[in-house]
Each structure stands twice: as C-alpha cells, then as structure tokens.
Design a protein around this motif. Structure first.
Motif, PDB file in Angstrom:
ATOM      1  N   ALA A 142       0.368  38.877 -61.308  1.00 22.16           N
ATOM      2  CA  ALA A 142      -0.239  39.228 -62.602  1.00 22.16           C
ATOM      3  C   ALA A 142      -1.374  38.277 -62.941  1.00 22.16           C
ATOM      4  O   ALA A 142      -2.428  38.695 -63.442  1.00 22.16           O
ATOM      5  N   LEU A 143      -1.174  36.978 -62.628  1.00 23.32           N
ATOM      6  CA  LEU A 143      -2.261  36.017 -62.865  1.00 23.32           C
ATOM      7  C   LEU A 143      -3.451  36.337 -61.966  1.00 23.32           C
ATOM      8  O   LEU A 143      -4.613  36.251 -62.394  1.00 23.32           O
ATOM      9  N   ALA A 144      -3.179  36.683 -60.709  1.00 24.99           N
ATOM     10  CA  ALA A 144      -4.248  37.004 -59.775  1.00 24.99           C
ATOM     11  C   ALA A 144      -5.017  38.243 -60.204  1.00 24.99           C
ATOM     12  O   ALA A 144      -6.218  38.377 -59.918  1.00 24.99           O
ATOM     13  N   LEU A 145      -4.340  39.154 -60.903  1.00 24.91           N
ATOM     14  CA  LEU A 145      -5.008  40.368 -61.395  1.00 24.91           C
ATOM     15  C   LEU A 145      -5.805  40.121 -62.666  1.00 24.91           C
ATOM     16  O   LEU A 145      -6.433  41.039 -63.191  1.00 24.91           O
ATOM     17  N   GLY A 146      -5.773  38.896 -63.173  1.00 24.56           N
ATOM     18  CA  GLY A 146      -6.595  38.539 -64.334  1.00 24.56           C
ATOM     19  C   GLY A 146      -5.894  38.584 -65.672  1.00 24.56           C
ATOM     20  O   GLY A 146      -6.555  38.445 -66.716  1.00 24.56           O
ATOM     21  N   PHE A 147      -4.583  38.768 -65.701  1.00 21.03           N
ATOM     22  CA  PHE A 147      -3.857  38.783 -66.972  1.00 21.03           C
ATOM     23  C   PHE A 147      -3.663  37.355 -67.481  1.00 21.03           C
ATOM     24  O   PHE A 147      -3.445  36.435 -66.676  1.00 21.03           O
ATOM     25  N   PRO A 148      -3.753  37.129 -68.782  1.00 20.48           N
ATOM     26  CA  PRO A 148      -3.491  35.795 -69.331  1.00 20.48           C
ATOM     27  C   PRO A 148      -2.034  35.401 -69.098  1.00 20.48           C
ATOM     28  O   PRO A 148      -1.179  36.269 -68.874  1.00 20.48           O
ATOM     29  N   PRO A 149      -1.726  34.097 -69.170  1.00 22.95           N
ATOM     30  CA  PRO A 149      -0.358  33.640 -68.837  1.00 22.95           C
ATOM     31  C   PRO A 149       0.753  34.325 -69.613  1.00 22.95           C
ATOM     32  O   PRO A 149       1.766  34.710 -69.016  1.00 22.95           O
ATOM     33  N   ASP A 150       0.598  34.486 -70.938  1.00 21.83           N
ATOM     34  CA  ASP A 150       1.658  35.120 -71.723  1.00 21.83           C
ATOM     35  C   ASP A 150       1.872  36.558 -71.301  1.00 21.83           C
ATOM     36  O   ASP A 150       3.021  37.024 -71.171  1.00 21.83           O
ATOM     37  N   ARG A 151       0.775  37.269 -71.084  1.00 21.86           N
ATOM     38  CA  ARG A 151       0.877  38.665 -70.659  1.00 21.86           C
ATOM     39  C   ARG A 151       1.459  38.749 -69.252  1.00 21.86           C
ATOM     40  O   ARG A 151       2.276  39.627 -68.954  1.00 21.86           O
ATOM     41  N   ALA A 152       1.045  37.826 -68.372  1.00 20.62           N
ATOM     42  CA  ALA A 152       1.569  37.798 -67.008  1.00 20.62           C
ATOM     43  C   ALA A 152       3.067  37.532 -67.004  1.00 20.62           C
ATOM     44  O   ALA A 152       3.818  38.117 -66.207  1.00 20.62           O
ATOM     45  N   ASP A 169      16.064  39.274 -59.072  1.00 20.73           N
ATOM     46  CA  ASP A 169      15.609  38.412 -57.976  1.00 20.73           C
ATOM     47  C   ASP A 169      14.565  37.452 -58.542  1.00 20.73           C
ATOM     48  O   ASP A 169      13.443  37.863 -58.849  1.00 20.73           O
ATOM     49  N   GLU A 170      14.934  36.163 -58.664  1.00 20.53           N
ATOM     50  CA  GLU A 170      14.019  35.177 -59.247  1.00 20.53           C
ATOM     51  C   GLU A 170      12.775  34.978 -58.389  1.00 20.53           C
ATOM     52  O   GLU A 170      11.685  34.762 -58.915  1.00 20.53           O
ATOM     53  N   ARG A 171      12.916  35.045 -57.054  1.00 24.84           N
ATOM     54  CA  ARG A 171      11.744  34.859 -56.199  1.00 24.84           C
ATOM     55  C   ARG A 171      10.742  36.006 -56.406  1.00 24.84           C
ATOM     56  O   ARG A 171       9.539  35.770 -56.452  1.00 24.84           O
ATOM     57  N   ARG A 172      11.270  37.205 -56.568  1.00 18.47           N
ATOM     58  CA  ARG A 172      10.368  38.343 -56.813  1.00 18.47           C
ATOM     59  C   ARG A 172       9.734  38.235 -58.194  1.00 18.47           C
ATOM     60  O   ARG A 172       8.587  38.630 -58.381  1.00 18.47           O
ATOM     61  N   ARG A 173      10.469  37.692 -59.130  1.00 18.95           N
ATOM     62  CA  ARG A 173       9.914  37.489 -60.464  1.00 18.95           C
ATOM     63  C   ARG A 173       8.768  36.476 -60.419  1.00 18.95           C
ATOM     64  O   ARG A 173       7.722  36.675 -61.043  1.00 18.95           O
ATOM     65  N   HIS A 174       8.945  35.389 -59.647  1.00 16.22           N
ATOM     66  CA  HIS A 174       7.869  34.400 -59.479  1.00 16.22           C
ATOM     67  C   HIS A 174       6.660  35.042 -58.815  1.00 16.22           C
ATOM     68  O   HIS A 174       5.512  34.786 -59.203  1.00 16.22           O
ATOM     69  N   ALA A 175       6.927  35.862 -57.799  1.00 14.51           N
ATOM     70  CA  ALA A 175       5.831  36.525 -57.104  1.00 14.51           C
ATOM     71  C   ALA A 175       5.085  37.474 -58.043  1.00 14.51           C
ATOM     72  O   ALA A 175       3.850  37.569 -58.011  1.00 14.51           O
ATOM     73  N   ALA A 176       5.821  38.179 -58.914  1.00 19.37           N
ATOM     74  CA  ALA A 176       5.184  39.094 -59.858  1.00 19.37           C
ATOM     75  C   ALA A 176       4.333  38.333 -60.866  1.00 19.37           C
ATOM     76  O   ALA A 176       3.249  38.795 -61.257  1.00 19.37           O
ATOM     77  N   TYR A 177       4.802  37.158 -61.256  1.00 22.32           N
ATOM     78  CA  TYR A 177       4.017  36.346 -62.192  1.00 22.32           C
ATOM     79  C   TYR A 177       2.703  35.904 -61.555  1.00 22.32           C
ATOM     80  O   TYR A 177       1.630  36.005 -62.164  1.00 22.32           O
ATOM     81  N   VAL A 194       1.089  45.280 -60.615  1.00 19.51           N
ATOM     82  CA  VAL A 194       1.667  43.959 -60.354  1.00 19.51           C
ATOM     83  C   VAL A 194       2.679  44.037 -59.223  1.00 19.51           C
ATOM     84  O   VAL A 194       2.720  43.173 -58.333  1.00 19.51           O
ATOM     85  N   ARG A 195       3.509  45.067 -59.225  1.00 21.01           N
ATOM     86  CA  ARG A 195       4.511  45.222 -58.162  1.00 21.01           C
ATOM     87  C   ARG A 195       3.830  45.385 -56.799  1.00 21.01           C
ATOM     88  O   ARG A 195       4.265  44.793 -55.786  1.00 21.01           O
ATOM     89  N   ALA A 196       2.762  46.169 -56.771  1.00 19.26           N
ATOM     90  CA  ALA A 196       2.057  46.386 -55.510  1.00 19.26           C
ATOM     91  C   ALA A 196       1.420  45.089 -55.015  1.00 19.26           C
ATOM     92  O   ALA A 196       1.481  44.760 -53.826  1.00 19.26           O
ATOM     93  N   ARG A 197       0.826  44.338 -55.945  1.00 24.71           N
ATOM     94  CA  ARG A 197       0.190  43.074 -55.563  1.00 24.71           C
ATOM     95  C   ARG A 197       1.241  42.063 -55.094  1.00 24.71           C
ATOM     96  O   ARG A 197       1.033  41.331 -54.126  1.00 24.71           O
ATOM     97  N   ALA A 245       1.266  40.306 -51.353  1.00 18.99           N
ATOM     98  CA  ALA A 245       0.813  38.915 -51.365  1.00 18.99           C
ATOM     99  C   ALA A 245       2.017  37.996 -51.263  1.00 18.99           C
ATOM    100  O   ALA A 245       3.122  38.352 -51.689  1.00 18.99           O
ATOM    101  N   PRO A 246       1.867  36.787 -50.743  1.00 19.73           N
ATOM    102  CA  PRO A 246       2.975  35.828 -50.710  1.00 19.73           C
ATOM    103  C   PRO A 246       3.331  35.384 -52.090  1.00 19.73           C
ATOM    104  O   PRO A 246       2.524  35.433 -53.024  1.00 19.73           O
ATOM    105  N   ALA A 247       4.565  34.980 -52.289  1.00 16.92           N
ATOM    106  CA  ALA A 247       5.037  34.515 -53.611  1.00 16.92           C
ATOM    107  C   ALA A 247       4.208  33.352 -54.091  1.00 16.92           C
ATOM    108  O   ALA A 247       3.898  32.436 -53.330  1.00 16.92           O
TER     109      ALA A 247
END
Length: 417
Positions: free
Chosen positions: A338-348, A327-335, A401-404, A408-410
């Motif tokens: 991950a950014l909101a949780l403070g992970f750098p872009p590559d790690r996110a 699911d691409e929308r869920r993948r975008h939401a997970a990204y 990340v899955r929980a966040r 949270a909205p995508a």
C-alpha cells in the motif's frame, strides 16, 4: 376622536393603528415556544440539578412562561375578577416582567463569567442586580396601593392611566427597569458573541438571544412613546395596544429559540455523528456477518447510541474468533504494498488490515479447523475498525494492494509505523 375624524374625512392618509392592528400574535404562541424550550432543557436540568446555571435557565424559562400567561387579556380579566381588585393584574404582571429582567441579567453575568469566577466584581454585580430589582418590585406594589385606578383596563392600562398620580410613576418605573435590564443584557450578549473560541451552536444561540433582546428594546421604545404622548396631550395609544404586544411575542419566540438552539443543535450534531459512525461500520459488519452466519438482532426501541455499541461489539467479537486465521506476514506485505502504491501511512495501515481480514475470512472458509497463528496482535484490528471498514468500501484498492503484495517481497516496514 380618531375614528370620528376619519369618518368625517378630516383625517387624511392611512391609519397606522388599523394597519398595525391587522398583525397580531397570540400570547399563547410564545408561551408554547417557551414551554417547549423548558421541556427540552428539563431532562438536563433534572439530571444535573446541582448545576446552578442550569437551574437558572430553567427558572428563567419558567418565569418567561408565567409572564405571557398572566399578560394575556383573558388571564388579566380572570385575575382581576378572582381577587375582586380592579387592575391588580398591573402590579402583578409588572412584577413578573421585572423579575424576568433581573433573572436575565443574573444568568448572563453568571453564564459568561462561569462558575469558577468568584471575583469580588462578579459577586458585587449580582448583589446589585438582586437588590435593585427586588426594590423595584416592592416599589411597584407600594405605588399601586397609593394609586386610584378603579376602572378596569385589560388592554390599554399603560396609556389610560399614564397621567394618573402614582400609576404614572408605576408605569414609568417598570418600563425604565425593563429598558435598563435589556440594554445591559444586550450589551453583554453582543460582547460575548464577538469572543473567540465559542462553540458554533452557542454562538448562534447568543445571536438569537441578542436579536430577541433588541426586539425588547423596540417594545420599550413604542411603550414609552405612547406614554409620553399622553403626557403631552397626544394620542398614540395604538403603539402600546396594537404594536407593542406582537413585538413582545416575537421577542419571546426569538429568545426561546436562542435557548433551544445550543442544546438542540449539539444534540442533533451528536446524533448525526453516531449515525455516521454506524453507517461507516456497515461494510465490516456485513463481512463479519458472513463469517458468523447471523448479525445483531434488531430492537425497535433501541437508541442510535445503543445500536452503534452493539454493532461495534459484534464486529470485535467475530474478529477475535477470526484472529487465528490472520497471517501477520501477509499483513506486513500488504502494508508495504500500500505504501509502494502511494497511499499515506494511515490509509496504508487500514488497507493492510482490510486485506488481512479478507484473507482470514477466505482462509477460514477453506479450512475452518486449520490451526492458525496464536501470536497475532489484534489490538490494532480491534481499535481501528472504523478505518478498516472505510477501506472495505473501495474493493478495487484492496485488490490492487493484494495483487502488489502477492508479486512483491514482504516489506520490512512495521505495521504500526
């Protein structure tokens, strides 16, 4: 004389000849080490035969092996006996040593300057080395032909004939030629070691070569000291017969290690990287194995490189089949989560891919026949399998990340940012 004085008590103090004579290295040990260096280099030399530097290294190691084979006392006696000429091993061994010295100089000049350097100075230096050391070899045989050396000396020829006309000049000539070559080669090597930008393995190999040639200088010094002592009526023969041979053997071993180290070190380094990459893919491989129901068949004789390629291919093949459940929308939401949780872009990005793959696996298990999204971009997933597999090693981060993402909205941030 020394033994008689020692027995009568006239000669006091420790006997350096007896002390040094207790330390010896078989001539066959450096021969074996040099042969091992040649064996390690041989596959590369044969594969890249057109490379003149590799051919030169192979020739140099072969020549070094020949030196230690023919300077062994048993081989000296055999050569003299087969030819029927007493001490003919002398010019033969001296010629091999001189040829080895010239080859070392040529190799270092070509190796350091590189094949692209065709300057007049480099060509002139190489021609000078070839002409000088070829002339020395010719002179060694001429001097031996002129000399009178009827008594066979297997171990102490240098000092026994140190005062004999023509043999004296021959012995001095080969020692001076050897000393000059070792001095120049050492100078070139240690200057090269100080050059910036060298590969670490090459630098260590050069350091071993530098130490080996420094030991060669010790060999020359003790040999010349023993010969000069004969000229002045003194007896320091033990320097030549007891100290010089083990120094020469140790020098050859260190030089062989200098040639082995860059090749073996780089080989081990590459193997370590391949094995690390193979281990890195294990979490993603295990997940894909649970999807397909089987894994990569074990092949006993497969190389680490082949095992890595087969694991990568297996993972990508299963991912392609799994892509319709992503699911691409869920993948975008997970990204975004991950950014909101403070992970750098590559790690996110890696965490988002891991979340998407885990969700796809669960979705495929629940509804294997359910049609999915045909517009999924799998390029990133297939290319970044290493980063995704590393992310799978921390399931607590994936769950966070899955929980966040679920609460949270995508996020509107693209995955490839």
């Amino acid at each position: 004389m020394r033994q008689a004085l020692a027995a009568s008590g006239t000669l006091a103090g420790p006997d350096p000849a007896g002390f040094v004579g207790g330390f010896s290295i078989s001539f066959w040990i450096p021969t074996a080490v040099l042969a091992a260096a040649l064996t390690i280099k041989l596959p590369t030399i044969l594969r890249l035969w057109r490379d003149p530097l590799l051919r030169a290294v192979g020739g140099l190691l072969l020549l070094a092996c020949a030196v230690f084979v023919f300077v062994a006392p048993s081989t000296i006696a055999w050569t003299n006996r087969v030819t029927g000429v007493p001490n003919i091993s002398a010019p033969w061994c001296y010629s091999l040593i001189t040829a080895f010295c010239g080859s070392c100089l040529l190799l270092i000049i070509a190796w350091r300057n590189g094949l692209s350097d065709r300057s007049a100075a480099t060509r002139r230096a190489m021609r000078w080395v070839v002409s000088v050391y070829s002339s020395v070899i010719v002179a060694l045989w001429v001097l031996f032909a002129l000399a009178d050396a009827p008594v066979e000396r297997v171990r102490d020829l240098d000092t026994y004939y140190a005062t004999t006309p023509f043999m004296r000049e021959e012995i001095l000539l080969y020692l001076l030629a050897h000393t000059v070559a070792v001095l120049i080669t050492s100078w070139l090597i240690w200057n090269w070691v100080r050059t910036d930008g060298l590969d670490a393995w090459l630098r260590w190999g050069l350091k071993f070569l530098g130490v080996g040639y420094a030991l060669n200088l010790v060999f020359d010094a003790v040999k010349l000291t023993a010969v000069v002592a004969r000229w002045t009526g003194h007896d320091l023969d033990w320097l030549s017969t007891d100290l010089a041979p083990p120094v020469a053997c140790l020098s050859a071993i260190v030089i062989a290690l200098g040639f082995i180290l860059p090749h073996a070190g780089q080989y081990l380094h590459d193997r370590r990287l391949v094995r690390a990459a193979h281990r890195e893919l294990r979490p993603l491989y295990q997940l894909m194995r649970s999807v397909s129901g089987s894994g990569v068949p074990f092949v006993l004789r497969s190389t680490p490189e082949l095992r890595l390629i087969r694991r990568e291919t297996f993972i990508r093949d299963v991912l392609l089949g799994l892509a319709r459940h992503i699911d691409e929308r869920r993948r975008h939401a997970a990204y975004g989560a991950a950014l909101a949780l403070g992970f750098p872009p590559d790690r996110a990005k890696a965490l988002a891919a891991a979340v998407a793959i885990v969700d796809a696996v669960e979705s495929g298990r629940r509804s294997p026949e359910l049609p999915g999204d045909d517009d999924v971009d799998t390029a990133d997933l297939l290319r970044e399998i290493g980063a995704t597999s590393r992310a799978l090693r921390r399931p607590h981060e994936i769950e966070a990340v899955r929980a966040r993402a679920a609460t949270a909205p995508a996020e509107s941030v693209p995955v490839d940012e």
